[in-house]
Write a protein that holds these residues in place. Structure first.
Motif, PDB file in Angstrom:
ATOM      1  N   GLN A 320       0.830  -1.204   0.000  1.00  0.00           N
ATOM      2  CA  GLN A 320       0.000   0.000   0.000  1.00  0.00           C
ATOM      3  C   GLN A 320       0.866   1.255   0.000  1.00  0.00           C
ATOM      4  O   GLN A 320       1.820   1.376   0.773  1.00  0.00           O
ATOM      5  N   LYS A 321       0.512   2.168  -0.869  1.00  0.00           N
ATOM      6  CA  LYS A 321       1.246   3.439  -0.985  1.00  0.00           C
ATOM      7  C   LYS A 321       1.354   4.128   0.364  1.00  0.00           C
ATOM      8  O   LYS A 321       0.392   4.205   1.116  1.00  0.00           O
ATOM      9  N   MET A 322       2.555   4.643   0.658  1.00  0.00           N
ATOM     10  CA  MET A 322       2.776   5.322   1.938  1.00  0.00           C
ATOM     11  C   MET A 322       2.033   6.655   2.004  1.00  0.00           C
ATOM     12  O   MET A 322       1.925   7.382   1.018  1.00  0.00           O
ATOM     13  N   VAL A 323       1.529   6.941   3.195  1.00  0.00           N
ATOM     14  CA  VAL A 323       0.982   8.263   3.509  1.00  0.00           C
ATOM     15  C   VAL A 323       1.957   8.900   4.488  1.00  0.00           C
ATOM     16  O   VAL A 323       2.294   8.307   5.508  1.00  0.00           O
ATOM     17  N   TRP A 324       2.412  10.100   4.197  1.00  0.00           N
ATOM     18  CA  TRP A 324       3.461  10.721   5.023  1.00  0.00           C
ATOM     19  C   TRP A 324       2.829  11.489   6.182  1.00  0.00           C
ATOM     20  O   TRP A 324       2.205  12.531   5.994  1.00  0.00           O
ATOM     21  N   THR A 325       3.018  10.972   7.373  1.00  0.00           N
ATOM     22  CA  THR A 325       2.491  11.632   8.579  1.00  0.00           C
ATOM     23  C   THR A 325       3.604  12.300   9.378  1.00  0.00           C
ATOM     24  O   THR A 325       3.440  12.591  10.558  1.00  0.00           O
ATOM     25  N   ILE A 326       4.733  12.558   8.689  1.00  0.00           N
ATOM     26  CA  ILE A 326       5.890  13.169   9.371  1.00  0.00           C
ATOM     27  C   ILE A 326       6.377  14.419   8.614  1.00  0.00           C
ATOM     28  O   ILE A 326       7.514  14.854   8.788  1.00  0.00           O
ATOM     29  N   ILE A 327       5.483  14.989   7.815  1.00  0.00           N
ATOM     30  CA  ILE A 327       5.894  16.159   7.029  1.00  0.00           C
ATOM     31  C   ILE A 327       6.083  17.385   7.910  1.00  0.00           C
ATOM     32  O   ILE A 327       7.013  18.153   7.751  1.00  0.00           O
ATOM     33  N   ASP A 328       5.167  17.560   8.877  1.00  0.00           N
ATOM     34  CA  ASP A 328       5.265  18.685   9.805  1.00  0.00           C
ATOM     35  C   ASP A 328       4.363  18.391  10.990  1.00  0.00           C
ATOM     36  O   ASP A 328       3.802  17.296  11.105  1.00  0.00           O
ATOM     37  N   ASN A 329       4.184  19.357  11.883  1.00  0.00           N
ATOM     38  CA  ASN A 329       3.374  19.140  13.083  1.00  0.00           C
ATOM     39  C   ASN A 329       1.871  19.139  12.803  1.00  0.00           C
ATOM     40  O   ASN A 329       1.066  18.936  13.712  1.00  0.00           O
ATOM     41  N   GLU A 330       1.481  19.378  11.548  1.00  0.00           N
ATOM     42  CA  GLU A 330       0.072  19.284  11.179  1.00  0.00           C
ATOM     43  C   GLU A 330      -0.239  17.966  10.474  1.00  0.00           C
ATOM     44  O   GLU A 330      -1.350  17.753  10.010  1.00  0.00           O
ATOM     45  N   SER A 331       0.778  17.098  10.405  1.00  0.00           N
ATOM     46  CA  SER A 331       0.586  15.736   9.895  1.00  0.00           C
ATOM     47  C   SER A 331       0.550  14.797  11.087  1.00  0.00           C
ATOM     48  O   SER A 331       1.283  14.993  12.053  1.00  0.00           O
ATOM     49  N   TYR A 332      -0.268  13.762  10.995  1.00  0.00           N
ATOM     50  CA  TYR A 332      -0.373  12.882  12.159  1.00  0.00           C
ATOM     51  C   TYR A 332      -1.051  11.562  11.774  1.00  0.00           C
ATOM     52  O   TYR A 332      -1.955  11.530  10.952  1.00  0.00           O
ATOM     53  N   PRO A 333      -0.605  10.464  12.368  1.00  0.00           N
ATOM     54  CA  PRO A 333      -1.357   9.212  12.278  1.00  0.00           C
ATOM     55  C   PRO A 333      -2.298   9.132  13.467  1.00  0.00           C
ATOM     56  O   PRO A 333      -2.171   9.910  14.420  1.00  0.00           O
ATOM     57  N   GLY A 334      -3.211   8.190  13.440  1.00  0.00           N
ATOM     58  CA  GLY A 334      -4.083   8.071  14.603  1.00  0.00           C
ATOM     59  C   GLY A 334      -5.131   7.001  14.442  1.00  0.00           C
ATOM     60  O   GLY A 334      -5.175   6.263  13.451  1.00  0.00           O
ATOM     61  N   VAL A 335      -5.970   6.923  15.465  1.00  0.00           N
ATOM     62  CA  VAL A 335      -7.102   6.002  15.483  1.00  0.00           C
ATOM     63  C   VAL A 335      -8.357   6.837  15.742  1.00  0.00           C
ATOM     64  O   VAL A 335      -8.392   7.637  16.687  1.00  0.00           O
ATOM     65  N   LEU A 336      -9.359   6.659  14.893  1.00  0.00           N
ATOM     66  CA  LEU A 336     -10.612   7.410  14.995  1.00  0.00           C
ATOM     67  C   LEU A 336     -11.740   6.438  15.315  1.00  0.00           C
ATOM     68  O   LEU A 336     -11.964   5.476  14.586  1.00  0.00           O
TER      69      LEU A 336
END
Length: 875
Positions: A320-336
């Motif tokens: 699966q194509k990567m999603v970048w959650t480390i670009i800046d402080n407005e990027s984030y991984p999580g659980v919803l």
């Protein structure tokens, strides 16, 4: 003119892009939401604009300045500016033409070994995994799932050289969908490998991120994202390689920005010494990680087969194509969570900015926990979640359940994008499950039958669990704090520091707490069997899910509160020691762990339901009001539920356990009525029972009337005779389990001599099976099965107690010598003869007629059966 702008949207994949490129009216996919742009003009006024389909695609694909130019034109066009309209059309039409050229006539590899996300075929979970089935469904319906391709479970059986062919096909699919290429100098394809099984197994199988980064693609990423972001991507990739080489799957290390280049060089040198090709050949690196995933399966095959109750299942691999959650402080991984996992009220986000998602999933970082009821309240801090939130109710409707979404929110100079990485049916606490299930039912989303499926026995056990008497705290010694997973839970139990010792104590009837530094995949089954869990690390999301799902209280992150674990003992900051086997009390209300044994009193909510008056905060009172209403509605729903809707014994077990535990007469009525309607179904499902299901089935069997028990055994023994089923093949020794408790004299009188012999034989086989379980230890079910099939059941030492279970048979009208002859002449276990020989001994062998206490036991049986007391020499 526009001074600044930011857009909010959902991640676009190949499927959604095709929809956006349609020139004719096409039905909007249920998971698609158009991009919205928040912008500020030079006059310092703020506006929000919703884009049309082709504008959405333009904003997704083009640079910040190009999008700003088009946005100015869009505003003018919508105001009726004809000159702007011409320029707008030229820009947009030129872009769309180039996109159509690329996307037309793309063909994807699809066969028994590779499945593309673009497939129209219906694929089974055995073929592409439970996770793959869900992602495919979401992808087809336009939800923002990043592009993926799947190596099916068939690849597990291929030799490496043959498998490489299909790995290349899966990569090629991903390259076509994304427009990126593996190891490209300009636009490299970087992806994750997510291994998955046919059933949901949270956190058990490994995931590898940032696959395909080499020294060459690192330079390309640096040009696209900057050296800092590219460095973090590359470092994560190198950590994954190094850890896999060392046999360690989770990535645990994080570094300050200034250390990244140093650590990259350090790991590069280490890996180069082991296998330099991993650093230069992207495809070789992919094959390496695929092999490591299959190695993990082979190393944990015993656990995985146990999880699937003796059925062999094999992994699928999702590229699966990567999603970048480390670009800046407005990027984030999580659980919803569509419903708050602890309260069932509101929506919950567990997240942390600017990290890779594996840090959350493997539990090495504490997350930020945010609850909200008003969508607008999260717009400033979680703009990507804000954009996606309207789709949550659609997902609940689609999956007929509260849902939990693992997501990635990617930001940049242009805006924010929300991506769904995985979706699961939520595992909530008892209170949350009750409130959310009833709410979904009242809204017409789910049926009454689905409510029963969602609310499991342990959910209401949590709600009604007893609380510690306040005076108990005076005698307990405070040890340390911990982060409690389940609210309103308290447990007093003996503590053990290994799964094996914990399960041994559990088998001996003790309440048990298992405490470990951290928990690994092989601990999952043990976690479900103990009474509570203590973990020194923050613990992984999958551990939390297991605890919430199975109602097992857990305290996490003990090390944060100064506790240490060494040499099979726990030590706190003050030097207080807890030894293995000590009694320990945990209280979620106090968020504390105590050394000592507490006294308990019934739950406050139970007192509230009984109409008792006591002081409570306004918030607690509101909760109790909502819970009592939901409970009343649930009870009414179950009371009115038609028995013909229940087609599985497991569903019936849940109804009996949850609603009828305080209504034995009602429970008996339900099970016996259901048996009358579904007699054949009941017999069929008992014969299909798996190891580990004895206890629940036995409780249900005990509620049957004597006449129905007789009907059951006559039917089931007839089938067993015709199909040559016995012991393991006859419902995993279930028949022997049913008769390991004494049955009345009348029961034996209604059976033939042959049926009696068959039942005694089933009892012997069951006792031998239990003997095997005692010997094989921790992974008992799977190992027991292997031992039974390879070595047989062995021998047991029959005791007088075994015969006492069948004293009512001895007192019946049966002629035991005739039953013995049937056993001797038939295909029965030889120790069944020993059992019948025991039963043929005189009554004085079992009871001392000179001792009142001994004779009283026999007198009681005779009185219950309305028969005369036999003489001591009678046989």
């Amino acid at each position: 003119m526009i001074e600044s702008y930011k857009f909010r949207g959902n991640y676009l994949n190949y499927k959604t892009i095709l929809y956006l490129l349609q020139n004719k009216k096409v039905k909007k996919p249920k998971g698609f939401l158009p991009i919205e742009v928040d912008y500020r003009t030079t006059e310092e006024k703020n506006y929000t604009l919703k884009l049309d389909n082709k504008e959405c695609l333009y904003f997704y694909k083009n640079s910040e300045n190009d999008c700003k130019t088009l946005l100015n034109l869009i505003i003018l066009v919508r105001k009726g500016d004809e000159k702007a309209k011409v320029e707008y059309k030229n820009i947009l039409n030129s872009f769309i033409k180039s996109e159509e050229e690329y996307y037309k006539n793309l063909n994807f590899n699809e066969n028994e070994n590779v499945i593309s996300a673009t497939t129209d075929e219906k694929c089974s979970a055995d073929f592409i995994s439970d996770k793959g089935v869900i992602l495919l469904e979401l992808y087809r319906n336009g939800f923002p799932v990043p592009d993926f391709s799947i190596l099916t479970s068939n690849n597990f059986f291929l030799k490496e050289e043959e498998r490489k062919k299909y790995i290349k096909q899966a990569i090629r699919n991903l390259e076509k969908m994304t427009g990126k290429k593996l190891n490209s100098k300009k636009s490299p394809l970087i992806f994750a490998i997510r291994s998955a099984m046919p059933a949901y197994m949270p956190g058990v199988t490994p995931t590898f991120l940032n696959i395909g980064v080499t020294k060459q693609s690192y330079e390309a990423l640096s040009k696209i994202y900057g050296r800092k972001v590219a460095g973090r991507i590359y470092l994560n990739n190198l950590q994954g390689i190094a850890n896999a080489l060392l046999g360690i799957l989770p990535i645990q290390h994080t570094f300050e920005d200034e250390e990244i280049e140093f650590q990259i060089n350090k790991l590069y040198s280490f890996i180069a010494e082991q296998d330099e090709k991993l650093l230069t050949d992207a495809f070789y690196q992919v094959v390496f990680f695929v092999n490591k995933t299959y190695e993990f399966f082979n190393d944990n095959e015993d656990f995985l087969i146990t999880f699937f109750q003796d059925k062999k299942k094999y992994p699928s691999l999702i590229f699966q194509k990567m999603v970048w959650t480390i670009i800046d402080n407005e990027s984030y991984p999580g659980v919803l969570y569509s419903r708050h996992s602890r309260t069932g009220l509101g929506i919950q986000i567990e997240s942390l900015p600017n990290i890779f998602g594996d840090k959350i999933m493997t539990g090495f970082i504490d997350t930020f926990d945010h609850e909200f009821f008003d969508r607008e309240s999260i717009k400033p801090t979680f703009p990507a979640v804000y954009h996606f939130e309207p789709l949550l109710w659609k997902l609940e409707n689609e999956f007929q359940s509260p849902v939990t979404i693992e997501f990635g929110a990617e930001s940049g100079k242009k805006g924010y994008l929300f991506a769904v990485l995985q979706l699961n049916l939520s595992e909530l606490t008892g209170r949350a499950t009750l409130l959310s299930a009833i709410d979904l039912y009242k809204k017409g989303v789910i049926s009454d039958k689905k409510v029963v499926e969602l609310i499991k026995p342990y959910h209401l056990n949590q709600i009604f669990s007893d609380r510690i008497n306040d005076n108990s705290f005076n005698s307990l010694k405070y040890f340390c704090k911990g982060i409690s997973i389940l609210p309103r839970t308290a447990v007093t139990a003996r503590i053990f520091f290994s799964a094996e010792k914990a399960l041994d104590a559990k088998r001996n009837g003790d309440k048990v707490i298992i405490c470990k530094e951290s928990f690994h995949p092989a601990d999952t089954l043990a976690m479900r069997e103990v009474d509570a869990i203590l973990s020194f690390t923050p613990a992984a999301i999958h551990v939390i899910t297991e605890c919430r799902g199975h109602g097992v209280p857990a305290f996490l992150n003990l090390e944060k509160f100064g506790a240490k674990l060494s040499d099979n003992k726990m030590v706190n900051k003050s030097g207080l020691v807890i030894q293995e086997g000590d009694w320990v009390t945990i209280s979620s209300k106090n968020q504390k762990i105590f050394l000592g044994k507490a006294q308990y009193e019934s739950a406050r909510f139970r007192h509230y339901l009984n109409g008792e008056k006591f002081d409570m905060p306004i918030k607690e009172e509101r909760v109790y009001i909502n819970m009592s209403r939901a409970l009343e509605e649930y009870n009414e729903l179950v009371e009115n539920m038609k028995l013909e809707k229940i087609v599985k014994i497991d569903e019936l077990i849940k109804i009996i356990h949850i609603n009828m535990r305080d209504k034995p007469e009602k429970a008996e009525g339900i099970i016996n009525s259901w048996f009358d309607i579904n007699t054949n179904l009941y017999v069929e499902q008992i014969l299909e029972s798996e190891m580990g299901s004895h206890q629940n089935h036995h409780k249900l069997y005990q509620l049957l009337t004597l006449e129905r028990k007789k009907i059951f055994f006559k039917m089931v023994l007839t089938i067993c005779r015709k199909k040559n089923l016995k012991g393991f093949t006859a419902g995993s020794f279930m028949l022997g389990r049913f008769v390991c408790v004494s049955h009345p004299v009348e029961f034996w009188n209604k059976l033939s001599d042959n049926e009696t012999a068959e039942i005694l034989n089933e009892y012997i086989l069951f006792e031998k099976y239990m003997n095997v379980l005692d010997r094989v230890g921790e992974r008992k079910i799977n190992r027991a099965r292997k031992k039974i099939l390879s070595e047989g059941l062995g021998n047991i030492n029959l005791q007088t107690g075994d015969a006492l279970i069948f004293m009512t048979l001895k007192l019946s009208k049966k002629t035991l010598s005739r039953v013995r002859q049937i056993i001797v002449n038939g295909k029965f276990d030889k120790e069944t003869i020993t059992l019948i020989d025991l039963l043929m001994k005189p009554f004085s062998y079992f009871y001392d007629y000179e001792q009142k206490w001994s004779l009283a036991q026999l007198e009681k049986i005779c009185k219950e059966s309305s028969i005369e007391l036999p003489e001591e020499g009678d046989v």
